[in-house]
Design a protein around this motif. Structure first.
Motif, short mmCIF file in Angstrom:
data_model
loop_
_atom_site.label_atom_id
_atom_site.label_comp_id
_atom_site.label_asym_id
_atom_site.label_seq_id
_atom_site.Cartn_x
_atom_site.Cartn_y
_atom_site.Cartn_z
N GLN A 203 0.82 -1.20 0.00
CA GLN A 203 0.00 0.00 0.00
C GLN A 203 0.86 1.26 0.00
O GLN A 203 0.52 2.27 -0.64
CB GLN A 203 -0.95 0.02 1.20
CG GLN A 203 -2.11 -0.95 1.07
CD GLN A 203 -3.20 -0.67 2.08
OE1 GLN A 203 -3.35 0.43 2.58
NE2 GLN A 203 -3.99 -1.70 2.39
N ALA A 204 1.98 1.23 0.72
CA ALA A 204 2.89 2.37 0.71
C ALA A 204 3.50 2.57 -0.67
O ALA A 204 3.67 3.70 -1.14
CB ALA A 204 3.98 2.18 1.77
N VAL A 205 3.83 1.46 -1.34
CA VAL A 205 4.38 1.55 -2.70
C VAL A 205 3.36 2.14 -3.65
O VAL A 205 3.68 3.01 -4.48
CB VAL A 205 4.85 0.16 -3.17
CG1 VAL A 205 5.26 0.21 -4.64
CG2 VAL A 205 6.00 -0.34 -2.31
N GLN A 206 2.11 1.69 -3.54
CA GLN A 206 1.07 2.23 -4.41
C GLN A 206 0.88 3.73 -4.16
O GLN A 206 0.67 4.51 -5.10
CB GLN A 206 -0.25 1.50 -4.16
CG GLN A 206 -1.38 1.99 -5.05
CD GLN A 206 -2.70 1.29 -4.75
OE1 GLN A 206 -2.73 0.25 -4.10
NE2 GLN A 206 -3.79 1.87 -5.23
N ALA A 207 0.99 4.16 -2.91
CA ALA A 207 0.78 5.56 -2.57
C ALA A 207 1.85 6.48 -3.14
O ALA A 207 1.61 7.67 -3.35
CB ALA A 207 0.68 5.71 -1.05
N LEU A 208 3.06 5.96 -3.38
CA LEU A 208 4.14 6.82 -3.90
C LEU A 208 4.15 6.94 -5.42
O LEU A 208 4.88 7.76 -5.98
CB LEU A 208 5.50 6.33 -3.40
CG LEU A 208 6.10 5.02 -3.93
CD1 LEU A 208 6.70 5.12 -5.31
CD2 LEU A 208 7.16 4.52 -2.97
N LEU A 209 3.35 6.13 -6.11
CA LEU A 209 3.40 6.10 -7.56
C LEU A 209 3.11 7.46 -8.21
O LEU A 209 3.81 7.84 -9.16
CB LEU A 209 2.45 5.04 -8.11
CG LEU A 209 2.84 3.58 -7.85
CD1 LEU A 209 1.82 2.62 -8.48
CD2 LEU A 209 4.24 3.28 -8.36
N PRO A 210 2.11 8.23 -7.75
CA PRO A 210 1.89 9.54 -8.39
C PRO A 210 3.11 10.45 -8.34
O PRO A 210 3.45 11.11 -9.33
CB PRO A 210 0.71 10.12 -7.61
CG PRO A 210 -0.02 8.92 -7.10
CD PRO A 210 1.05 7.93 -6.78
N ALA A 211 3.78 10.51 -7.19
CA ALA A 211 4.97 11.36 -7.07
C ALA A 211 6.11 10.83 -7.94
O ALA A 211 6.87 11.61 -8.54
CB ALA A 211 5.41 11.45 -5.61
N LEU A 212 6.23 9.51 -8.03
CA LEU A 212 7.28 8.94 -8.87
C LEU A 212 7.03 9.26 -10.33
O LEU A 212 7.96 9.62 -11.08
CB LEU A 212 7.34 7.42 -8.66
CG LEU A 212 8.34 6.66 -9.53
CD1 LEU A 212 9.76 7.16 -9.31
CD2 LEU A 212 8.26 5.15 -9.26
N VAL A 213 5.80 9.15 -10.78
CA VAL A 213 5.46 9.48 -12.17
C VAL A 213 5.75 10.94 -12.46
O VAL A 213 6.28 11.28 -13.53
CB VAL A 213 3.99 9.12 -12.46
CG1 VAL A 213 3.57 9.69 -13.81
CG2 VAL A 213 3.79 7.61 -12.45
N ASP A 214 5.41 11.82 -11.54
CA ASP A 214 5.69 13.24 -11.75
C ASP A 214 7.18 13.49 -11.92
O ASP A 214 7.60 14.29 -12.78
CB ASP A 214 5.15 14.06 -10.58
CG ASP A 214 3.62 14.12 -10.56
OD1 ASP A 214 3.02 13.82 -11.61
OD2 ASP A 214 3.07 14.45 -9.50
N SER A 215 8.00 12.81 -11.13
CA SER A 215 9.45 12.97 -11.24
C SER A 215 9.96 12.45 -12.58
O SER A 215 10.82 13.06 -13.22
CB SER A 215 10.15 12.26 -10.09
OG SER A 215 9.78 12.81 -8.84
N LEU A 216 9.43 11.32 -13.02
CA LEU A 216 9.83 10.75 -14.31
C LEU A 216 9.43 11.67 -15.46
O LEU A 216 10.20 11.87 -16.41
CB LEU A 216 9.22 9.37 -14.49
CG LEU A 216 9.70 8.26 -13.55
CD1 LEU A 216 8.83 7.02 -13.68
CD2 LEU A 216 11.16 7.92 -13.82
N CYS A 217 8.24 12.22 -15.38
CA CYS A 217 7.77 13.11 -16.44
C CYS A 217 8.61 14.38 -16.51
O CYS A 217 8.81 14.95 -17.59
CB CYS A 217 6.31 13.47 -16.21
SG CYS A 217 5.16 12.09 -16.48
N ALA A 218 9.12 14.84 -15.36
CA ALA A 218 9.95 16.04 -15.36
C ALA A 218 11.26 15.79 -16.09
O ALA A 218 11.84 16.72 -16.69
CB ALA A 218 10.22 16.48 -13.92
N VAL A 219 11.75 14.56 -16.07
CA VAL A 219 13.00 14.21 -16.75
C VAL A 219 12.74 13.85 -18.21
O VAL A 219 13.52 14.20 -19.09
CB VAL A 219 13.69 13.04 -16.02
CG1 VAL A 219 14.88 12.53 -16.81
CG2 VAL A 219 14.11 13.46 -14.63
#
Length: 362
Positions: A203-219
């Motif tokens: 559940q913690a991993v699922q909760a971090l996915l939006p922030a991870l995607v935002d970081s990937l999109c910035a790169v």
């Protein structure tokens, strides 16, 4: 008196003996490297070496070489592969790479610094690791108290995935806990600090996915659509994984156990069993004899059913407590990366099975 010098006697040169094989006349000698033994049916003399016709042989080599060149050229110009030609990311430990790979699948490549079986608490970067980080678009690490040595690596960007976990999904370590992050000094805190082992909770991993995607999109803005679609798919997988783990471990949720180090508190808070004590609050630092005595009494008082160790660290203190309290030790794997534990789902399910088998029949 004088003497006439002797005149050398002239002798005619011997007549050359003609080669009985006219094919050998005026032909460049063939080196022994291309002497070919005859087949058993091609000659009646077993020890004779048959010479190939040089013109045919050289033509064969030319044709073979041309084929290899064309084949090599075809292998050197493959179609564009996003796994190798797209962005590159490096993760410090295997579970972080297991989280990132499903999100970047088909667009980027993720490599890992630690080899399977290594511990982030004792890791020392190699020259090849420095090159990998330098050539990456971003470095993914856990948290300063876990793999803080990542801050010293030559990365253009470094993302602490613990910071991407929403506060509502973070767990605290008990007050007075100390954590050693490799070369970083051990830090003792008077107030609860955040547990960095978040990845043991789907559940913690699922909760971090939006922030991870935002970081990937910035790169990599061009790959943003791929990252978002992959994250949605991975989130569905994580929800199914969470449900399966919860259902299987529900019968043993409140069973008392001990941990050798504080690496599975997220997991056990979510699914059970109940960890009543941690033998080594500082991973790798053995407790005193007095503390071991207290732990043995606690194990006997609380009827501890199992002690769970970590595969990557020594367990001498754990074995001492287990032997004195007559409690079995079972090894969990928080890092994975080997055998059948190379994906995030496989790693979680492996640990679910170990916990279930350890306490379900006691």
């Amino acid at each position: 008196y004088s003497r006439t010098p002797a005149v050398p006697e002239h002798r005619p040169s011997p007549t050359p003996i003609p080669d009985p094989d006219p094919r050998r006349r005026s032909r460049t000698p063939i080196p022994d490297s291309i002497l070919i033994p005859p087949s058993s049916t091609a000659s009646t003399v077993p020890t004779r070496l048959v010479r190939t016709d040089s013109t045919l042989f050289r033509a064969f080599l030319h044709t073979l070489g041309l084929g290899l060149v064309l084949l090599g050229a075809a292998g050197c110009t493959p179609e564009t592969d996003p796994e190798t030609d797209g962005p590159r990311f490096t993760a410090t430990i295997p579970p972080l790479a297991m989280i990132a790979r499903p999100v970047v699948d088909g667009r980027a490549r993720v490599t890992t610094l630690l080899e399977p079986g290594d511990s982030p608490h004792t890791y020392e970067p190699r020259p090849s690791d420095l090159r990998a980080v330098r050539n990456s678009d971003a470095l993914l690490f856990g948290a300063p108290v876990l793999d803080g040595w990542a801050a010293d690596l030559p990365a253009d960007r470094a993302w602490a995935l613990l910071d991407m976990v929403p506060p509502s999904h973070r767990r605290s370590l008990p007050a007075g806990h100390r954590h050693d992050a490799g070369d970083a000094p051990s830090v003792e805190v008077s107030a609860p600090s955040t547990d960095p082992h978040f990845w043991t909770d789907p559940q913690a991993v699922q909760a971090l996915l939006p922030a991870l995607v935002d970081s990937l999109c910035a790169v990599d803005a061009a790959g943003c659509e791929v990252y978002r679609a992959n994250a949605d798919t991975f989130a569905t997988t994580l929800r199914q994984l969470d449900e399966r783990a919860r259902t299987q471990l529900q019968p043993v949720r409140h069973t008392p156990v001990m941990l050798s180090q504080p690496f599975f508190l997220y997991f056990m808070h979510r699914y059970g069993p109940d960890p009543v004590a941690v033998i080594e609050p500082i991973p790798g630092k053995e407790p005193s004899a007095r503390r071991i005595e207290r732990l043995v009494r606690r194990a006997e008082t609380d009827s501890v059913q199992a002690i769970f160790s970590q595969r990557q660290l020594p367990i001498r203190s754990t074995e001492a407590v287990a032997e004195a309290a007559e409690v079995p030790v079972h090894a969990l794997d928080p890092l994975g990366g080997r055998g059948d534990r190379t994906t995030y789902s496989a790693l979680v399910l492996h640990n679910v099975e170990v916990v279930w088998e350890a306490v379900s029949e006691r």
